[in-house]
Design a protein around this motif. Structure first.
Motif, PDB file in Angstrom:
ATOM      1  N   ASN A  16      48.466  33.814  40.558  1.00 44.76           N
ATOM      2  CA  ASN A  16      47.497  33.165  39.676  1.00 44.76           C
ATOM      3  C   ASN A  16      46.110  33.766  39.858  1.00 44.76           C
ATOM      4  O   ASN A  16      45.332  33.859  38.899  1.00 44.76           O
ATOM      5  CB  ASN A  16      47.455  31.664  39.957  1.00 44.76           C
ATOM      6  CG  ASN A  16      48.711  30.949  39.486  1.00 44.76           C
ATOM      7  OD1 ASN A  16      49.376  31.398  38.560  1.00 44.76           O
ATOM      8  ND2 ASN A  16      49.054  29.844  40.128  1.00 44.76           N
ATOM      9  N   ASN A  17      45.801  34.204  41.077  1.00 44.08           N
ATOM     10  CA  ASN A  17      44.500  34.839  41.326  1.00 44.08           C
ATOM     11  C   ASN A  17      44.384  36.184  40.620  1.00 44.08           C
ATOM     12  O   ASN A  17      43.325  36.523  40.087  1.00 44.08           O
ATOM     13  CB  ASN A  17      44.273  35.019  42.829  1.00 44.08           C
ATOM     14  CG  ASN A  17      43.939  33.726  43.538  1.00 44.08           C
ATOM     15  OD1 ASN A  17      43.830  32.669  42.914  1.00 44.08           O
ATOM     16  ND2 ASN A  17      43.778  33.785  44.858  1.00 44.08           N
ATOM     17  N   PHE A  25      40.993  42.033  37.181  1.00 40.47           N
ATOM     18  CA  PHE A  25      40.728  43.277  36.459  1.00 40.47           C
ATOM     19  C   PHE A  25      39.523  43.108  35.529  1.00 40.47           C
ATOM     20  O   PHE A  25      39.369  42.077  34.881  1.00 40.47           O
ATOM     21  CB  PHE A  25      41.934  43.668  35.596  1.00 40.47           C
ATOM     22  CG  PHE A  25      43.135  44.107  36.367  1.00 40.47           C
ATOM     23  CD1 PHE A  25      43.233  45.388  36.899  1.00 40.47           C
ATOM     24  CD2 PHE A  25      44.204  43.242  36.548  1.00 40.47           C
ATOM     25  CE1 PHE A  25      44.359  45.787  37.603  1.00 40.47           C
ATOM     26  CE2 PHE A  25      45.333  43.626  37.237  1.00 40.47           C
ATOM     27  CZ  PHE A  25      45.413  44.906  37.771  1.00 40.47           C
ATOM     28  N   THR A  26      38.709  44.147  35.453  1.00 45.68           N
ATOM     29  CA  THR A  26      37.656  44.222  34.455  1.00 45.68           C
ATOM     30  C   THR A  26      37.743  45.581  33.754  1.00 45.68           C
ATOM     31  O   THR A  26      38.126  46.584  34.375  1.00 45.68           O
ATOM     32  CB  THR A  26      36.248  44.048  35.058  1.00 45.68           C
ATOM     33  OG1 THR A  26      36.049  45.020  36.107  1.00 45.68           O
ATOM     34  CG2 THR A  26      36.072  42.641  35.616  1.00 45.68           C
ATOM     35  N   LEU A  27      37.415  45.580  32.469  1.00 47.15           N
ATOM     36  CA  LEU A  27      37.370  46.815  31.684  1.00 47.15           C
ATOM     37  C   LEU A  27      35.957  47.342  31.737  1.00 47.15           C
ATOM     38  O   LEU A  27      35.010  46.657  31.347  1.00 47.15           O
ATOM     39  CB  LEU A  27      37.802  46.525  30.243  1.00 47.15           C
ATOM     40  CG  LEU A  27      37.771  47.699  29.258  1.00 47.15           C
ATOM     41  CD1 LEU A  27      38.638  48.849  29.733  1.00 47.15           C
ATOM     42  CD2 LEU A  27      38.223  47.217  27.870  1.00 47.15           C
ATOM     43  N   GLN A  28      35.808  48.537  32.266  1.00 41.20           N
ATOM     44  CA  GLN A  28      34.478  49.112  32.518  1.00 41.20           C
ATOM     45  C   GLN A  28      33.860  49.688  31.242  1.00 41.20           C
ATOM     46  O   GLN A  28      34.571  50.136  30.346  1.00 41.20           O
ATOM     47  CB  GLN A  28      34.571  50.197  33.588  1.00 41.20           C
ATOM     48  CG  GLN A  28      35.163  49.696  34.900  1.00 41.20           C
ATOM     49  CD  GLN A  28      34.289  48.652  35.553  1.00 41.20           C
ATOM     50  OE1 GLN A  28      33.175  48.955  36.031  1.00 41.20           O
ATOM     51  NE2 GLN A  28      34.752  47.419  35.581  1.00 41.20           N
ATOM     52  N   LEU A  79      39.522  43.378  44.830  1.00 45.88           N
ATOM     53  CA  LEU A  79      40.505  42.747  45.703  1.00 45.88           C
ATOM     54  C   LEU A  79      40.039  41.404  46.248  1.00 45.88           C
ATOM     55  O   LEU A  79      40.868  40.573  46.625  1.00 45.88           O
ATOM     56  CB  LEU A  79      40.875  43.685  46.856  1.00 45.88           C
ATOM     57  CG  LEU A  79      42.062  44.627  46.561  1.00 45.88           C
ATOM     58  CD1 LEU A  79      41.660  45.693  45.553  1.00 45.88           C
ATOM     59  CD2 LEU A  79      42.595  45.257  47.836  1.00 45.88           C
ATOM     60  N   ASN A  80      38.737  41.176  46.308  1.00 45.84           N
ATOM     61  CA  ASN A  80      38.251  39.861  46.730  1.00 45.84           C
ATOM     62  C   ASN A  80      38.866  38.745  45.897  1.00 45.84           C
ATOM     63  O   ASN A  80      39.092  37.631  46.385  1.00 45.84           O
ATOM     64  CB  ASN A  80      36.719  39.793  46.623  1.00 45.84           C
ATOM     65  CG  ASN A  80      36.036  40.149  47.927  1.00 45.84           C
ATOM     66  OD1 ASN A  80      36.684  40.456  48.923  1.00 45.84           O
ATOM     67  ND2 ASN A  80      34.718  40.112  47.927  1.00 45.84           N
ATOM     68  N   MET A 112      40.342  34.450  46.430  1.00 44.22           N
ATOM     69  CA  MET A 112      39.353  33.399  46.219  1.00 44.22           C
ATOM     70  C   MET A 112      39.362  32.687  44.879  1.00 44.22           C
ATOM     71  O   MET A 112      38.816  31.588  44.775  1.00 44.22           O
ATOM     72  CB  MET A 112      37.943  33.981  46.437  1.00 44.22           C
ATOM     73  CG  MET A 112      37.590  35.143  45.530  1.00 44.22           C
ATOM     74  SD  MET A 112      35.964  35.901  45.905  1.00 44.22           S
ATOM     75  CE  MET A 112      34.855  34.580  45.473  1.00 44.22           C
ATOM     76  N   ASP A 113      39.956  33.211  43.844  1.00 44.21           N
ATOM     77  CA  ASP A 113      39.729  32.586  42.547  1.00 44.21           C
ATOM     78  C   ASP A 113      41.000  32.665  41.689  1.00 44.21           C
ATOM     79  O   ASP A 113      41.461  33.763  41.387  1.00 44.21           O
ATOM     80  CB  ASP A 113      38.577  33.292  41.835  1.00 44.21           C
ATOM     81  CG  ASP A 113      38.151  32.592  40.569  1.00 44.21           C
ATOM     82  OD1 ASP A 113      38.489  31.406  40.410  1.00 44.21           O
ATOM     83  OD2 ASP A 113      37.493  33.230  39.730  1.00 44.21           O
ATOM     84  N   PRO A 114      41.571  31.520  41.328  1.00 46.42           N
ATOM     85  CA  PRO A 114      41.097  30.142  41.543  1.00 46.42           C
ATOM     86  C   PRO A 114      41.571  29.510  42.855  1.00 46.42           C
ATOM     87  O   PRO A 114      41.199  28.387  43.166  1.00 46.42           O
ATOM     88  CB  PRO A 114      41.704  29.380  40.360  1.00 46.42           C
ATOM     89  CG  PRO A 114      42.983  30.103  40.088  1.00 46.42           C
ATOM     90  CD  PRO A 114      42.703  31.557  40.372  1.00 46.42           C
TER      91      PRO A 114
END
Length: 246
Positions: free
Chosen positions: A236-237, A243-246, A205-206, A210-212
């Motif tokens: 856009n963030n 998401f990342t695939l673990q 959630l950060n 914050m990005d971009p």
């Protein structure tokens, strides 16, 4: 010699038949989503988290739609899109779902956060598109794509509400309907002839803050974000790094 040849041919035929029988015509792919804030498991109504810009934040609600799931084979060019696949992920409820797809050597995956224009403006309630899920706008046709609610404070004991309801405030351009792409091969998750596949995703959630685009709550005039510039910035963030695939 003829008997030997017949035996060899018979064994080969049986082996080939067994191989074909062992390759399923379809596979079940399970999607699982977990959520963290600054690397710590997200907990609703629990201890406060510190956001990247320094605010103390207590989350109360977090949910979003996943839709238009497409698996691709970049070698053959084939692809498969899950029909009527609209899934609501809710930190307070369901965080898993499964889909059935034809077997193929898929090495890429795309899904979207939100609801596509055709279905967003439709009254057909397929998948999780039920207004009772509290994701439909009160004043207009259409759905909220992502909801985050909670309370925050900064350098005082005065608490403020945060309401983030991201939808498509321009349905024609679908500007907040964002594609999330995954290279399954590089993640070691290429799909072949397996009958059952598990894909685990994590959302940080950060990244929404914050990005971009840096979102500093204590510098905003209003922390009820339901459209406009900041809705687009947050969309856009969540397209990049969320998401990342673990």
């Amino acid at each position: 010699m003829k008997k030997i040849a017949i035996i060899v041919l018979t064994v080969w035929t049986l082996t080939a038949c067994n191989d074909r029988e062992e390759t399923p015509s379809g596979m079940a792919v399970s999607f699982s989503f977990s959520h963290v804030l600054d690397g710590n498991p997200l907990e609703l109504e629990g201890d406060a988290f510190t956001l990247p810009s320094g605010e103390s934040f207590t989350p109360r609600k977090f949910k979003y739609y996943i839709s238009n799931i497409t698996f691709k084979n970049s070698i053959s060019g084939s692809s498969y899109t899950v029909s009527d696949g609209y899934f609501l992920i809710d930190e307070a409820g369901k965080k898993k779902f499964s889909v059935e797809i034809p077997s193929d050597d898929y090495d890429a995956l795309t899904f979207y956060v939100g609801i596509d224009k055709a279905r967003n403006l439709s009254t057909d309630q397929v998948g999780d598109l039920d207004p009772s899920n509290d994701m439909a706008w009160n004043w207009n046709t259409g759905y909220k794509f992502l909801v985050l609610e909670g309370e925050w404070e900064y350098e005082s004991d005065e608490r403020h509400g945060l309401v983030v309801h991201i939808g498509s405030n321009d349905p024609e351009s679908e500007q907040n309907f964002k594609a999330i792409n995954f290279d399954l091969a590089s993640a070691g998750q290429s799909l072949g002839s397996e009958a059952v596949v598990q894909l685990d995703f994590q959302a940080e959630l950060n990244e929404l803050f914050m990005d971009p685009n840096e979102l500093i709550l204590h510098e905003l005039e209003n922390t009820s974000i339901k459209g406009g510039k900041w809705a687009v910035n947050i969309a856009n963030n969540y397209q990049e790094g969320f998401f990342t695939l673990q």
